[in-house]
Design a protein around this motif. Structure first.
Motif, PDB file in Angstrom:
ATOM      1  N   ARG A  24       0.835  -1.220   0.000  1.00  0.00           N
ATOM      2  CA  ARG A  24       0.000   0.000   0.000  1.00  0.00           C
ATOM      3  C   ARG A  24       0.858   1.255   0.000  1.00  0.00           C
ATOM      4  O   ARG A  24       0.509   2.258  -0.623  1.00  0.00           O
ATOM      5  N   LEU A  25       1.991   1.205   0.685  1.00  0.00           N
ATOM      6  CA  LEU A  25       2.908   2.334   0.705  1.00  0.00           C
ATOM      7  C   LEU A  25       3.413   2.662  -0.706  1.00  0.00           C
ATOM      8  O   LEU A  25       3.536   3.831  -1.069  1.00  0.00           O
ATOM      9  N   PHE A  26       3.650   1.631  -1.501  1.00  0.00           N
ATOM     10  CA  PHE A  26       4.137   1.822  -2.869  1.00  0.00           C
ATOM     11  C   PHE A  26       3.011   1.787  -3.909  1.00  0.00           C
ATOM     12  O   PHE A  26       3.283   1.780  -5.110  1.00  0.00           O
ATOM     13  N   LYS A  27       1.750   1.740  -3.446  1.00  0.00           N
ATOM     14  CA  LYS A  27       0.581   1.676  -4.330  1.00  0.00           C
ATOM     15  C   LYS A  27       0.688   0.482  -5.286  1.00  0.00           C
ATOM     16  O   LYS A  27       0.554   0.607  -6.497  1.00  0.00           O
ATOM     17  N   LEU A  28       0.912  -0.701  -4.687  1.00  0.00           N
ATOM     18  CA  LEU A  28       1.024  -1.946  -5.432  1.00  0.00           C
ATOM     19  C   LEU A  28       0.112  -2.988  -4.815  1.00  0.00           C
ATOM     20  O   LEU A  28      -0.370  -2.815  -3.692  1.00  0.00           O
ATOM     21  N   CYS A  29      -0.130  -4.061  -5.541  1.00  0.00           N
ATOM     22  CA  CYS A  29      -0.883  -5.175  -4.985  1.00  0.00           C
ATOM     23  C   CYS A  29      -0.470  -6.463  -5.681  1.00  0.00           C
ATOM     24  O   CYS A  29       0.347  -6.460  -6.598  1.00  0.00           O
ATOM     25  N   GLU A  30      -1.063  -7.555  -5.234  1.00  0.00           N
ATOM     26  CA  GLU A  30      -0.741  -8.877  -5.761  1.00  0.00           C
ATOM     27  C   GLU A  30      -2.032  -9.556  -6.190  1.00  0.00           C
ATOM     28  O   GLU A  30      -3.025  -9.531  -5.467  1.00  0.00           O
ATOM     29  N   LEU A  31      -2.007 -10.159  -7.368  1.00  0.00           N
ATOM     30  CA  LEU A  31      -3.148 -10.930  -7.856  1.00  0.00           C
ATOM     31  C   LEU A  31      -2.821 -12.398  -7.673  1.00  0.00           C
ATOM     32  O   LEU A  31      -1.820 -12.896  -8.203  1.00  0.00           O
ATOM     33  N   ASP A  32      -3.637 -13.094  -6.882  1.00  0.00           N
ATOM     34  CA  ASP A  32      -3.467 -14.523  -6.650  1.00  0.00           C
ATOM     35  C   ASP A  32      -4.522 -15.269  -7.450  1.00  0.00           C
ATOM     36  O   ASP A  32      -5.713 -14.948  -7.378  1.00  0.00           O
ATOM     37  N   ILE A  33      -4.070 -16.269  -8.196  1.00  0.00           N
ATOM     38  CA  ILE A  33      -4.960 -17.071  -9.032  1.00  0.00           C
ATOM     39  C   ILE A  33      -4.938 -18.494  -8.499  1.00  0.00           C
ATOM     40  O   ILE A  33      -3.874 -19.109  -8.376  1.00  0.00           O
ATOM     41  N   PHE A  34      -6.118 -19.017  -8.187  1.00  0.00           N
ATOM     42  CA  PHE A  34      -6.261 -20.345  -7.594  1.00  0.00           C
ATOM     43  C   PHE A  34      -6.886 -21.302  -8.602  1.00  0.00           C
ATOM     44  O   PHE A  34      -7.860 -20.951  -9.266  1.00  0.00           O
ATOM     45  N   THR A  35      -6.325 -22.515  -8.670  1.00  0.00           N
ATOM     46  CA  THR A  35      -6.931 -23.571  -9.474  1.00  0.00           C
ATOM     47  C   THR A  35      -7.458 -24.638  -8.522  1.00  0.00           C
ATOM     48  O   THR A  35      -7.235 -24.566  -7.315  1.00  0.00           O
ATOM     49  N   ALA A  36      -8.130 -25.611  -9.069  1.00  0.00           N
ATOM     50  CA  ALA A  36      -8.723 -26.659  -8.246  1.00  0.00           C
ATOM     51  C   ALA A  36      -7.643 -27.497  -7.573  1.00  0.00           C
ATOM     52  O   ALA A  36      -6.562 -27.685  -8.112  1.00  0.00           O
ATOM     53  N   GLY A  37      -7.959 -27.968  -6.378  1.00  0.00           N
ATOM     54  CA  GLY A  37      -7.111 -28.938  -5.717  1.00  0.00           C
ATOM     55  C   GLY A  37      -6.047 -28.396  -4.791  1.00  0.00           C
ATOM     56  O   GLY A  37      -5.150 -29.126  -4.411  1.00  0.00           O
ATOM     57  N   GLY A  38      -6.114 -27.153  -4.396  1.00  0.00           N
ATOM     58  CA  GLY A  38      -5.096 -26.645  -3.483  1.00  0.00           C
ATOM     59  C   GLY A  38      -5.609 -25.475  -2.683  1.00  0.00           C
ATOM     60  O   GLY A  38      -6.557 -24.799  -3.073  1.00  0.00           O
ATOM     61  N   SER A  39      -4.968 -25.241  -1.547  1.00  0.00           N
ATOM     62  CA  SER A  39      -5.369 -24.113  -0.715  1.00  0.00           C
ATOM     63  C   SER A  39      -4.501 -22.892  -0.984  1.00  0.00           C
ATOM     64  O   SER A  39      -4.863 -21.785  -0.621  1.00  0.00           O
ATOM     65  N   ALA A  40      -3.350 -23.102  -1.610  1.00  0.00           N
ATOM     66  CA  ALA A  40      -2.469 -21.981  -1.942  1.00  0.00           C
ATOM     67  C   ALA A  40      -2.695 -21.573  -3.391  1.00  0.00           C
ATOM     68  O   ALA A  40      -3.187 -22.357  -4.205  1.00  0.00           O
ATOM     69  N   SER A  41      -2.323 -20.340  -3.700  1.00  0.00           N
ATOM     70  CA  SER A  41      -2.511 -19.882  -5.074  1.00  0.00           C
ATOM     71  C   SER A  41      -1.511 -20.593  -5.984  1.00  0.00           C
ATOM     72  O   SER A  41      -0.395 -20.889  -5.600  1.00  0.00           O
ATOM     73  N   ASP A  42      -1.943 -20.859  -7.194  1.00  0.00           N
ATOM     74  CA  ASP A  42      -1.078 -21.509  -8.171  1.00  0.00           C
ATOM     75  C   ASP A  42      -0.249 -20.496  -8.944  1.00  0.00           C
ATOM     76  O   ASP A  42       0.773 -20.829  -9.503  1.00  0.00           O
ATOM     77  N   LEU A  43      -0.737 -19.262  -8.985  1.00  0.00           N
ATOM     78  CA  LEU A  43      -0.015 -18.197  -9.662  1.00  0.00           C
ATOM     79  C   LEU A  43      -0.227 -16.910  -8.880  1.00  0.00           C
ATOM     80  O   LEU A  43      -1.366 -16.527  -8.618  1.00  0.00           O
ATOM     81  N   SER A  44       0.860 -16.277  -8.493  1.00  0.00           N
ATOM     82  CA  SER A  44       0.801 -14.992  -7.798  1.00  0.00           C
ATOM     83  C   SER A  44       1.585 -13.981  -8.612  1.00  0.00           C
ATOM     84  O   SER A  44       2.775 -14.179  -8.850  1.00  0.00           O
ATOM     85  N   ILE A  45       0.902 -12.930  -9.017  1.00  0.00           N
ATOM     86  CA  ILE A  45       1.555 -11.861  -9.754  1.00  0.00           C
ATOM     87  C   ILE A  45       1.654 -10.674  -8.809  1.00  0.00           C
ATOM     88  O   ILE A  45       0.671  -9.983  -8.555  1.00  0.00           O
ATOM     89  N   SER A  46       2.853 -10.476  -8.267  1.00  0.00           N
ATOM     90  CA  SER A  46       3.045  -9.393  -7.310  1.00  0.00           C
ATOM     91  C   SER A  46       3.525  -8.149  -8.031  1.00  0.00           C
ATOM     92  O   SER A  46       4.013  -8.216  -9.153  1.00  0.00           O
ATOM     93  N   GLY A  47       3.387  -7.007  -7.371  1.00  0.00           N
ATOM     94  CA  GLY A  47       3.894  -5.756  -7.914  1.00  0.00           C
ATOM     95  C   GLY A  47       3.027  -5.137  -8.978  1.00  0.00           C
ATOM     96  O   GLY A  47       3.512  -4.383  -9.819  1.00  0.00           O
ATOM     97  N   LEU A  48       1.730  -5.426  -8.956  1.00  0.00           N
ATOM     98  CA  LEU A  48       0.822  -4.857  -9.950  1.00  0.00           C
ATOM     99  C   LEU A  48       0.256  -3.530  -9.475  1.00  0.00           C
ATOM    100  O   LEU A  48       0.063  -3.314  -8.279  1.00  0.00           O
ATOM    101  N   ASP A  49      -0.040  -2.678 -10.420  1.00  0.00           N
ATOM    102  CA  ASP A  49      -0.791  -1.465 -10.127  1.00  0.00           C
ATOM    103  C   ASP A  49      -2.200  -1.907  -9.727  1.00  0.00           C
ATOM    104  O   ASP A  49      -2.772  -2.800 -10.359  1.00  0.00           O
TER     105      ASP A  49
END
Length: 169
Positions: free
Chosen positions: A125-150
């Motif tokens: 939030r300090l740098f005005k950034l965020c992370e998009l987490d994408i989840f697929t079936a079969g897991g509790s953790a995200s399968d793809l995390s894209i950090s540093g997005l506007d």
């Protein structure tokens, strides 16, 4: 009549031919500042070593030299890695690549995605950034995390992917 013709990999379009979206410069600033903040306590440790072993000057000088070499290496790698990071959104999937020294590229087809989340911690939030987490079936953790997005870009990506999910449901 069913056919099973051979497809040569040389004729397929490469993912490198697509245009990867880069992260904002704020992401590079965040990474570099976090690395500097990590190395400050180590430098303080070298300073303490100086006072503990004043009679053996080569020891703290060696420690200072190693600290400086490691610091420059980590800053250099962070800087180079920033220019490799990026994502590409295509009709059927999303691909994210990262890593300058150790390359990593992951592609997630939309028909495998369960849901998406946008996360942003206090430093983001300090740098005005965020992370998009994408989840697929079969897991509790995200399968793809894209950090540093506007945040606006992350919201658009989430909305686009959510729209694609409804077409596969």
């Amino acid at each position: 009549m069913m056919t099973n013709d051979q497809i040569l990999a040389t004729g397929l379009p490469g993912i490198e031919e697509t245009h990867f979206q880069k992260h904002p410069k704020r992401f590079l600033n965040k990474k570099l500042i976090s690395k500097v903040l990590f190395f400050i306590p180590l430098l303080i440790g070298v300073g303490v070593l100086y006072f503990l072993v004043e009679e053996v000057p080569w020891l703290w000088q060696l420690a200072l030299g190693l600290w400086f070499l490691l610091f420059l290496t980590v800053i250099f790698l962070s800087y180079k890695e920033y220019f490799v990071r990026g994502y590409v959104l295509r009709e059927q999937d999303i691909t994210y690549r990262k890593g300058w020294l150790f390359h990593s590229q992951i592609t997630v087809p939309f028909n495998r995605i369960q849901h998406t989340e946008i996360n942003h911690g206090p430093v983001d939030r300090l740098f005005k950034l965020c992370e998009l987490d994408i989840f697929t079936a079969g897991g509790s953790a995200s399968d793809l995390s894209i950090s540093g997005l506007d945040p606006a870009d992350a919201a658009k990506l989430k909305e686009y992917i959510s729209g694609k999910l409804s077409t596969y449901a």
